[in-house]
Design a protein around this motif. Structure first.
Motif, PDB file in Angstrom:
ATOM      1  N   LYS A   2       0.831  -1.218   0.000  1.00 22.55           N
ATOM      2  CA  LYS A   2       0.000   0.000   0.000  1.00 22.55           C
ATOM      3  C   LYS A   2       0.857   1.257   0.000  1.00 22.55           C
ATOM      4  O   LYS A   2       0.455   2.306  -0.491  1.00 22.55           O
ATOM      5  CB  LYS A   2      -0.915   0.001   1.233  1.00 22.55           C
ATOM      6  CG  LYS A   2      -2.329  -0.451   0.915  1.00 22.55           C
ATOM      7  CD  LYS A   2      -3.256  -0.231   2.098  1.00 22.55           C
ATOM      8  CE  LYS A   2      -3.938  -1.531   2.455  1.00 22.55           C
ATOM      9  NZ  LYS A   2      -4.421  -1.593   3.840  1.00 22.55           N
ATOM     10  N   MET A   3       2.060   1.149   0.599  1.00 22.55           N
ATOM     11  CA  MET A   3       2.971   2.310   0.642  1.00 22.55           C
ATOM     12  C   MET A   3       3.794   2.438  -0.635  1.00 22.55           C
ATOM     13  O   MET A   3       4.663   3.298  -0.732  1.00 22.55           O
ATOM     14  CB  MET A   3       3.956   2.153   1.797  1.00 22.55           C
ATOM     15  CG  MET A   3       3.367   2.295   3.165  1.00 22.55           C
ATOM     16  SD  MET A   3       4.712   2.027   4.355  1.00 22.55           S
ATOM     17  CE  MET A   3       3.853   1.096   5.587  1.00 22.55           C
ATOM     18  N   GLY A   4       3.590   1.519  -1.566  1.00 26.30           N
ATOM     19  CA  GLY A   4       4.320   1.605  -2.835  1.00 26.30           C
ATOM     20  C   GLY A   4       5.549   0.719  -2.906  1.00 26.30           C
ATOM     21  O   GLY A   4       6.277   0.749  -3.904  1.00 26.30           O
ATOM     22  N   PHE A   5       5.810  -0.052  -1.855  1.00 30.75           N
ATOM     23  CA  PHE A   5       6.961  -0.959  -1.909  1.00 30.75           C
ATOM     24  C   PHE A   5       6.704  -2.090  -2.903  1.00 30.75           C
ATOM     25  O   PHE A   5       5.563  -2.575  -3.019  1.00 30.75           O
ATOM     26  CB  PHE A   5       7.213  -1.602  -0.537  1.00 30.75           C
ATOM     27  CG  PHE A   5       7.977  -0.734   0.424  1.00 30.75           C
ATOM     28  CD1 PHE A   5       9.364  -0.782   0.471  1.00 30.75           C
ATOM     29  CD2 PHE A   5       7.298   0.129   1.279  1.00 30.75           C
ATOM     30  CE1 PHE A   5      10.058   0.015   1.361  1.00 30.75           C
ATOM     31  CE2 PHE A   5       7.992   0.933   2.170  1.00 30.75           C
ATOM     32  CZ  PHE A   5       9.380   0.872   2.214  1.00 30.75           C
ATOM     33  N   GLU A   6       7.771  -2.524  -3.567  1.00 29.77           N
ATOM     34  CA  GLU A   6       7.723  -3.796  -4.303  1.00 29.77           C
ATOM     35  C   GLU A   6       8.126  -4.872  -3.298  1.00 29.77           C
ATOM     36  O   GLU A   6       9.191  -4.786  -2.677  1.00 29.77           O
ATOM     37  CB  GLU A   6       8.709  -3.766  -5.471  1.00 29.77           C
ATOM     38  CG  GLU A   6       8.742  -5.057  -6.255  1.00 29.77           C
ATOM     39  CD  GLU A   6       9.964  -5.168  -7.175  1.00 29.77           C
ATOM     40  OE1 GLU A   6      10.386  -6.303  -7.471  1.00 29.77           O
ATOM     41  OE2 GLU A   6      10.499  -4.106  -7.565  1.00 29.77           O
ATOM     42  N   VAL A   7       7.258  -5.834  -3.086  1.00 28.10           N
ATOM     43  CA  VAL A   7       7.521  -6.902  -2.118  1.00 28.10           C
ATOM     44  C   VAL A   7       7.615  -8.217  -2.890  1.00 28.10           C
ATOM     45  O   VAL A   7       6.623  -8.651  -3.494  1.00 28.10           O
ATOM     46  CB  VAL A   7       6.392  -6.988  -1.069  1.00 28.10           C
ATOM     47  CG1 VAL A   7       6.713  -8.062  -0.029  1.00 28.10           C
ATOM     48  CG2 VAL A   7       6.160  -5.641  -0.393  1.00 28.10           C
ATOM     49  N   LEU A   8       8.780  -8.849  -2.906  1.00 27.14           N
ATOM     50  CA  LEU A   8       8.891 -10.119  -3.622  1.00 27.14           C
ATOM     51  C   LEU A   8       8.007 -11.156  -2.922  1.00 27.14           C
ATOM     52  O   LEU A   8       7.868 -11.127  -1.695  1.00 27.14           O
ATOM     53  CB  LEU A   8      10.353 -10.588  -3.667  1.00 27.14           C
ATOM     54  CG  LEU A   8      11.350  -9.663  -4.373  1.00 27.14           C
ATOM     55  CD1 LEU A   8      12.655 -10.409  -4.681  1.00 27.14           C
ATOM     56  CD2 LEU A   8      10.790  -9.099  -5.663  1.00 27.14           C
ATOM     57  N   PRO A   9       7.377 -12.070  -3.697  1.00 28.59           N
ATOM     58  CA  PRO A   9       6.446 -13.041  -3.089  1.00 28.59           C
ATOM     59  C   PRO A   9       7.193 -14.050  -2.217  1.00 28.59           C
ATOM     60  O   PRO A   9       7.769 -15.006  -2.706  1.00 28.59           O
ATOM     61  CB  PRO A   9       5.796 -13.709  -4.307  1.00 28.59           C
ATOM     62  CG  PRO A   9       6.725 -13.456  -5.449  1.00 28.59           C
ATOM     63  CD  PRO A   9       7.470 -12.197  -5.161  1.00 28.59           C
ATOM     64  N   SER A  10       7.161 -13.812  -0.917  1.00 30.49           N
ATOM     65  CA  SER A  10       8.016 -14.540   0.032  1.00 30.49           C
ATOM     66  C   SER A  10       7.485 -15.932   0.370  1.00 30.49           C
ATOM     67  O   SER A  10       6.302 -16.108   0.633  1.00 30.49           O
ATOM     68  CB  SER A  10       8.132 -13.731   1.325  1.00 30.49           C
ATOM     69  OG  SER A  10       8.776 -14.505   2.319  1.00 30.49           O
TER      70      SER A  10
END
Ligand SMILES: Cc1ncc(COP(=O)(O)O)c(C=O)c1O
Length: 348
Positions: free
Chosen positions: A278-286
């Protein structure tokens, strides 16, 4: 100086994640469990401490039996050591006669062990999307080792792809480091009985609440396990001490506690993934107990010290391919809420 070994003098040792000397940090930097050991573990370790005048059992048989039962393999397929770091060191020392191949971005101890034991190492770059492509290992010489899921990327490979690599050349050993597998990866343990060239390494440091006890293991056919024991018994037969052995057995017996801790970690991981996205981070699918994230506007190099100033410790790697990222261990839900609030302030 005359008595120093010039090869050792040239080693670049592994740099462990910081262990702060004060208790006022939210510690999300070394992928430990956010939860304490099960109550039965503390009791068992205390009882073992009362018998410390005796050497520990060098056969480790009761622990091998309990671990074998949990992993559904015979106990002669299991090896235990002082953390998976020691198990991995024994692998590099004893199972890599023809050299070794591993990814450019993976667990930082592999290149250190390769250097320590003077091995010819082939370093194979991850693909652009930071994934391991096992097709790149088709012509690799010697033993292949990688972490699955990988660290620090948090990304996993399906078992079927690894099995293809294992079956492609039965003369080539494949070692899969499954430190994080219980958080959503696919384990290769079920395939060990069928494949003599497959060894799986695991640890009690991440999903079993025992990082400080130092307990790791390997699963493979007896020929490989015997080689690991040959190295261990040529070095230190007592590397798994009596308290660790008792703690490991008790942890394996506290299955419901273990499952609960896993569930809470996975729930906090989902919450944190959504909050950061939501904050715009790219989060790799952990598939692990950590997230590998980057923000389009603020780099990891900036966020890491800023979080540390706010008493939140995460991990940042000064490696050009991943220097924009942060690796964030999944803590308790309350800790992740504090992390998210701090990150929100920093990117605003
Ligand atoms: C991929 C991987 N393997 C092995 C280890 C070592 O774990 P331990 O020596 O605590 O068992 C770690 C620790 O961070 C890791 O990330």
């Amino acid at each position: 100086m005359r008595f120093l070994d010039s090869r050792v003098a040239q080693l670049a040792p592994y740099v462990p994640g910081e262990q702060p000397q004060t208790n006022d940090f939210i510690k999300l930097n070394t992928n430990e469990s956010a939860y304490p050991p099960a109550p039965g573990v503390v009791e068992a370790v205390t009882a073992a401490a009362g018998r410390l005048q005796l050497y520990s059992d060098p056969t480790c048989r009761p622990l091998l039996a309990e671990l074998g039962a949990y992993l559904e393999v015979p106990q002669d397929h299991v090896f235990v050591g002082n953390g998976s770091d020691e198990v991995l060191a024994f692998c590099f020392q004893g199972l890599m006669g023809q050299g070794v191949a591993y990814p450019d971005i993976t667990y930082g101890f592999y290149p250190v062990f390769a250097q320590l034991y003077g091995l010819a190492a082939q370093v194979i770059p991850l693909r652009e999307d930071l994934r391991i492509d096992l097709a790149d290992y088709a012509t690799a010489k010697g033993t292949i080792i990688f972490a699955n899921p990988n660290a620090p990327t948090s990304l996993g490979l399906p078992a079927a792809a690894i099995l293809e690599l294992v079956t492609a050349d039965p003369e080539r050993l494949v070692i899969v480091d499954e430190a994080y597998v219980e958080f959503g990866g696919q384990s290769m343990v079920p395939y060990v009985k069928e494949h003599a060239n497959l060894l799986v390494v695991g640890t009690f440091s991440k999903s079993w609440q025992l990082a400080g006890a130092r307990l790791g293991y390997a699963v493979g056919q007896p020929l490989l396990i015997n080689e690991l024991n040959r190295v261990k018994f040529s070095f230190n037969p007592y590397s798994v001490n009596a308290m660790t052995m008792a703690g490991g057995i008790a942890a394996l017996q506290a299955r419901e506690y273990h499952r609960n801790c896993l569930e809470q970690t996975l729930a906090a991981r989902s919450w944190t993934t959504r909050a950061l996205e939501k904050m715009g981070f790219e989060v790799l699918p952990s598939q692990t107990n950590f997230l590998f994230v980057k923000h389009p506007a603020v780099s990891g190099a900036v966020l890491y010290p800023a979080l540390k100033k706010r008493k939140i410790l995460v991990r940042w790697f000064a490696n050009p391919r991943i220097e924009d990222y942060l690796r964030i261990t999944i803590g308790t839900q309350a800790e992740m809420e504090q992390l998210a609030a701090a990150l929100q302030e920093l990117i605003d």
